[in-house]
Write a protein that holds these residues in place. Sequence first.
Motif, PDB file in Angstrom:
ATOM      1  N   UNK A   1      -0.654 -14.307 -44.341  1.00  0.00           N
ATOM      2  CA  UNK A   1      -1.212 -15.426 -43.572  1.00  0.00           C
ATOM      3  C   UNK A   1      -1.616 -14.967 -42.172  1.00  0.00           C
ATOM      4  N   UNK A   2      -0.800 -14.111 -41.569  1.00  0.00           N
ATOM      5  CA  UNK A   2      -1.137 -13.587 -40.244  1.00  0.00           C
ATOM      6  C   UNK A   2      -2.372 -12.704 -40.284  1.00  0.00           C
ATOM      7  N   UNK A   3      -2.471 -11.903 -41.331  1.00  0.00           N
ATOM      8  CA  UNK A   3      -3.643 -11.038 -41.510  1.00  0.00           C
ATOM      9  C   UNK A   3      -4.910 -11.886 -41.635  1.00  0.00           C
ATOM     10  N   UNK A   4      -4.820 -12.967 -42.430  1.00  0.00           N
ATOM     11  CA  UNK A   4      -5.966 -13.867 -42.596  1.00  0.00           C
ATOM     12  C   UNK A   4      -6.325 -14.531 -41.271  1.00  0.00           C
ATOM     13  N   UNK A   5      -5.297 -14.946 -40.523  1.00  0.00           N
ATOM     14  CA  UNK A   5      -5.558 -15.568 -39.215  1.00  0.00           C
ATOM     15  C   UNK A   5      -6.287 -14.600 -38.291  1.00  0.00           C
ATOM     16  N   UNK A   6      -5.842 -13.355 -38.252  1.00  0.00           N
ATOM     17  CA  UNK A   6      -6.482 -12.361 -37.394  1.00  0.00           C
ATOM     18  C   UNK A   6      -7.916 -12.069 -37.822  1.00  0.00           C
ATOM     19  N   UNK A   7      -8.138 -12.049 -39.146  1.00  0.00           N
ATOM     20  CA  UNK A   7      -9.504 -11.827 -39.641  1.00  0.00           C
ATOM     21  C   UNK A   7     -10.439 -12.944 -39.183  1.00  0.00           C
ATOM     22  N   UNK A   8      -9.982 -14.191 -39.350  1.00  0.00           N
ATOM     23  CA  UNK A   8     -10.817 -15.325 -38.936  1.00  0.00           C
ATOM     24  C   UNK A   8     -11.074 -15.287 -37.432  1.00  0.00           C
ATOM     25  N   UNK A   9     -10.020 -15.007 -36.680  1.00  0.00           N
ATOM     26  CA  UNK A   9     -10.159 -14.969 -35.221  1.00  0.00           C
ATOM     27  C   UNK A   9     -11.119 -13.858 -34.796  1.00  0.00           C
ATOM     28  N   UNK A  10     -10.962 -12.677 -35.398  1.00  0.00           N
ATOM     29  CA  UNK A  10     -11.821 -11.542 -35.044  1.00  0.00           C
ATOM     30  C   UNK A  10     -13.276 -11.825 -35.399  1.00  0.00           C
ATOM     31  N   UNK A  11     -13.506 -12.405 -36.571  1.00  0.00           N
ATOM     32  CA  UNK A  11     -14.884 -12.739 -36.966  1.00  0.00           C
ATOM     33  C   UNK A  11     -15.475 -13.789 -36.034  1.00  0.00           C
ATOM     34  N   UNK A  12     -14.692 -14.831 -35.738  1.00  0.00           N
ATOM     35  CA  UNK A  12     -15.199 -15.906 -34.894  1.00  0.00           C
ATOM     36  C   UNK A  12     -15.516 -15.381 -33.492  1.00  0.00           C
ATOM     37  N   UNK A  13     -14.628 -14.557 -32.947  1.00  0.00           N
ATOM     38  CA  UNK A  13     -14.860 -13.999 -31.611  1.00  0.00           C
ATOM     39  C   UNK A  13     -16.086 -13.096 -31.600  1.00  0.00           C
ATOM     40  N   UNK A  14     -16.275 -12.339 -32.685  1.00  0.00           N
ATOM     41  CA  UNK A  14     -17.445 -11.459 -32.747  1.00  0.00           C
ATOM     42  C   UNK A  14     -18.734 -12.275 -32.871  1.00  0.00           C
ATOM     43  N   UNK A  15     -18.663 -13.360 -33.657  1.00  0.00           N
ATOM     44  CA  UNK A  15     -19.837 -14.230 -33.797  1.00  0.00           C
ATOM     45  C   UNK A  15     -20.217 -14.835 -32.451  1.00  0.00           C
ATOM     46  N   UNK A  16     -19.201 -15.182 -31.638  1.00  0.00           N
ATOM     47  CA  UNK A  16     -19.481 -15.750 -30.320  1.00  0.00           C
ATOM     48  C   UNK A  16     -20.224 -14.767 -29.418  1.00  0.00           C
ATOM     49  N   UNK A  17     -20.049 -13.470 -29.679  1.00  0.00           N
ATOM     50  CA  UNK A  17     -20.721 -12.449 -28.873  1.00  0.00           C
ATOM     51  C   UNK A  17     -22.107 -12.104 -29.404  1.00  0.00           C
ATOM     52  N   UNK A  18     -22.445 -12.620 -30.581  1.00  0.00           N
ATOM     53  CA  UNK A  18     -23.738 -12.295 -31.175  1.00  0.00           C
ATOM     54  C   UNK A  18     -24.882 -12.798 -30.300  1.00  0.00           C
ATOM     55  N   UNK A  19     -25.919 -12.010 -30.254  1.00  0.00           N
ATOM     56  CA  UNK A  19     -27.167 -12.493 -29.673  1.00  0.00           C
ATOM     57  C   UNK A  19     -27.889 -13.296 -30.749  1.00  0.00           C
ATOM     58  N   UNK A  20     -28.981 -13.958 -30.362  1.00  0.00           N
ATOM     59  CA  UNK A  20     -29.746 -14.728 -31.345  1.00  0.00           C
ATOM     60  C   UNK A  20     -30.247 -13.834 -32.471  1.00  0.00           C
ATOM     61  N   UNK A  21     -30.599 -12.592 -32.127  1.00  0.00           N
ATOM     62  CA  UNK A  21     -31.115 -11.680 -33.158  1.00  0.00           C
ATOM     63  C   UNK A  21     -30.025 -11.312 -34.161  1.00  0.00           C
ATOM     64  N   UNK A  22     -28.757 -11.215 -33.696  1.00  0.00           N
ATOM     65  CA  UNK A  22     -27.651 -10.963 -34.622  1.00  0.00           C
ATOM     66  C   UNK A  22     -27.446 -12.149 -35.556  1.00  0.00           C
ATOM     67  N   UNK A  23     -27.465 -13.344 -34.967  1.00  0.00           N
ATOM     68  CA  UNK A  23     -27.236 -14.558 -35.756  1.00  0.00           C
ATOM     69  C   UNK A  23     -28.331 -14.741 -36.797  1.00  0.00           C
ATOM     70  N   UNK A  24     -29.545 -14.319 -36.454  1.00  0.00           N
ATOM     71  CA  UNK A  24     -30.668 -14.458 -37.392  1.00  0.00           C
ATOM     72  C   UNK A  24     -30.442 -13.689 -38.688  1.00  0.00           C
ATOM     73  N   UNK A  25     -29.563 -12.668 -38.669  1.00  0.00           N
ATOM     74  CA  UNK A  25     -29.331 -11.855 -39.870  1.00  0.00           C
ATOM     75  C   UNK A  25     -28.401 -12.528 -40.872  1.00  0.00           C
ATOM     76  N   UNK A  26     -27.667 -13.535 -40.428  1.00  0.00           N
ATOM     77  CA  UNK A  26     -26.719 -14.215 -41.299  1.00  0.00           C
ATOM     78  C   UNK A  26     -27.103 -15.683 -41.418  1.00  0.00           C
ATOM     79  N   UNK A  27     -26.945 -16.224 -42.611  1.00  0.00           N
ATOM     80  CA  UNK A  27     -27.155 -17.658 -42.767  1.00  0.00           C
ATOM     81  C   UNK A  27     -25.899 -18.389 -42.305  1.00  0.00           C
ATOM     82  N   UNK A  28     -26.062 -19.636 -41.873  1.00  0.00           N
ATOM     83  CA  UNK A  28     -24.906 -20.440 -41.450  1.00  0.00           C
ATOM     84  C   UNK A  28     -23.927 -20.604 -42.598  1.00  0.00           C
ATOM     85  N   UNK A  29     -24.462 -20.906 -43.786  1.00  0.00           N
ATOM     86  CA  UNK A  29     -23.596 -21.076 -44.961  1.00  0.00           C
ATOM     87  C   UNK A  29     -22.857 -19.783 -45.281  1.00  0.00           C
TER      88      UNK A  29
END
Length: 582
Positions: A83-111
Motif C-alpha cells: 500500500x505504501x509503494x502504491x501511495x508513493x507511485x501515485x504521489x510521484x506520478x502526480x508530482x511529475x505531472x504537475x511539472x509537465x509543460x503543455x508539450x509533455x501533457x500533449x503526449x498523454x491523454x487525460x483518460x
Amino acid sequence: MLKTLGAQIKEFKKDSIKTPLFMILEVLMEMLIPFLMASIIDDGVEKGDIRHICIIGGWMIVAALIGLYAGIMGGVCGANASAGFARNLRKAMYENIQQFSFSNIDRFSTAGLITRLTTDVTNVQNAYQMLLRMFVRAPISMVCAMIMSFYINAKLASIYLVAVIILGACLFFIISRVSGYFQEVFKKYDDLNASVQENIAGIRVVKAYVREDYEDKKFSKASYNVYKMFVKAEKILSYNAPLMQFAVYSCILGISWLGAKMIVTDQLTTGELMSLLTYCMNILMSLMMVSMVFVMVSMSVASAERITEVLEEKPELTNPERPVMEVEDGSIVFDHVNFSYKKGSGEYVLKDINLDIHAGETIGIIGGTGSAKSSLVNLISRLYDVTNGSIRVGGMDVRSYDMETLRNQVAVVLQKNVLFSGTILENLRWGNKEASKEECIRACQLACADEFIEKMPEGYETYIEQGGSNVSGGQKQRLCIARALLKKPKVLILDDSTSAVDTATDARIREAFAKEIPGTTKLIIAQRISSVQGADRIIVMNDGQVDGFGTHEELLANNQIYREVYESQTQGGGDFDEKGGA
C-alpha cells in the motif's frame, strides 16, 4: 523500469524486507509440524507413550503459534509495504505531472493518465504484495516439502517430482498464453475511461442533442472490448484448477497405493505416510501459488511499463542554473520568433514574429480561427518554448527567468475558463493565496464581477461546483479575470476572455483596467473590433504571421483584413470570421 519503480519503495524498505523473512519463518514451522506429527503417530500412538505424545504435541503447538504469528506479521508488513509503494507511485506520478509543460501533457491523454494513477497502480500494488508474500513463501514451501519428502522416503517422493515437472510445464503453457491477453486488456481501459470522461464533461451537449443512446452504445462497445479480453484470458486460466486437482488426486492415489504396500512390508510407517500426504498438498499448492503469482505479474507488467513512462517523462521546460528572480517591467519583445508544437516537423505555427511592446501599453490582438493568436501569447508566460528566436519580458529572455516568478508576473486568463470546487473566495485566492477579502473584492470590482456576487445569498462564500457548473459563462469569465488581477502582474493577457460578456460590461472592464492598472501591459485577444479599437495598438494575425500592427486608425487605412472585418461588424454585426478571416 525496475530501477524506476524500485526507487519509490523508499520508507517501506524495512517492511519489504521483513515480509519475506516472516514468510520463511512461517514455512519452516509448517514443514516442521508434519514431521512432528509422524513422530507422535509412530513413537507415541503406536507405542502407547503418552509422555512422548504430550512433549511432541507441545512442540507442535509452539510451532503452530510461531507460524501463526509469522503469518500475521507477514500479512501486516506485506500490506504496509504494498500500500505504501502504491501511495508513493501515485504521489510521484502526480508530482511529475504537475511539472509537465503543455508539450509533455500533449503526449498523454487525460483518460490514459487517470488509468495509470488508478487501475495500473492497483495492479502493480497487488503484484508487489504477491511477490513479497507468495513468491517467497511458495517456492520455499515447495523446496522444503520436497526435501522432507525425500528424507522420509525417496522412492515415494519421486512421485511428487514427476507431478511437479508435468504440472509446471502445463502451467508455463497457460501463463505464456494468458499474459498477452492481460497486457492488451489494460490498454482497453484507456478507451473505457475516455468514453466516460468525454460523456460526463459534455453531458449538457449530450442531453441538448438527445444523444444518450449513441453515448450508451459507445460506452458499451468500449466495455465489451474489456469484457472480451478478460473472457479470453480467463478461459485459458480456467484450466489451472482442474489440472491442479488432477495432479493432487493422482499423487494422493499413487502415494496411498504404494505407501500401503510399503507399510505392509515394513518399508514405511503409518506416521511417515501421513507426513508424505501432508507434504503432497504443500508441494502442489505451492506450485499453484507460484502459477498465480506469475499470472498476476504478467498482468502487471504492462501496467508497470505505463507507470514508468509517466515517471521517466522529463519536463521540457526547466529553470536555468541561475534564474532571474525579478521581472523589471511589462515590456515584451518578439525577436524573429518561430514556433512549432512538434519539434523537428518543420511546420511552424508562428513564423518570423517581430514585435516591440512597451510597458503599460494596451495591445489588442485579432485574427481568424487558427491564426495562432493563443499560440502567440502562450509563449510570453513560457507555457511553451520558442523553436527559433527569442522573447524578452522586462528586457530579459523568458528562458532566463525562474518560471514561478515569470508566471506570477505574466498573468494569463486562458480561453478555456476553469473554476475549481470551493467558495468564490477560495477560487479568487488561486491568484494570490495571501490576498485579503478586501483585495478580492477590489479585483472583482475591476472585473465587474462584484455586481452578481453581491446578489448571491452567501456572497463571496458562495460555493462553486466543480468546473463552475453553477455560474454562467460570463460570470465564470469575470471571476477568472479577477483571479488573474489578484496576482498584481506586470503583464495581463486576456485570451478571448470576455467573449461571453455583453459589450457594455466589456467596455466597463477595459475602462477599469485603463484607470486602475495603467502600469500593467495588457494584451487582449478578441473577435470583436469594439473590444480592441480603444487599445494603444492592435496586432492583426493571419496564418501564424503578423499581418498588421498599429493603431485602429492606421490599420483602417493600411490593412485590408482589419478594414474588411471592421466594415462587416459595424454594418452587419458579424464577427471576425465572416469576412477577411484566414
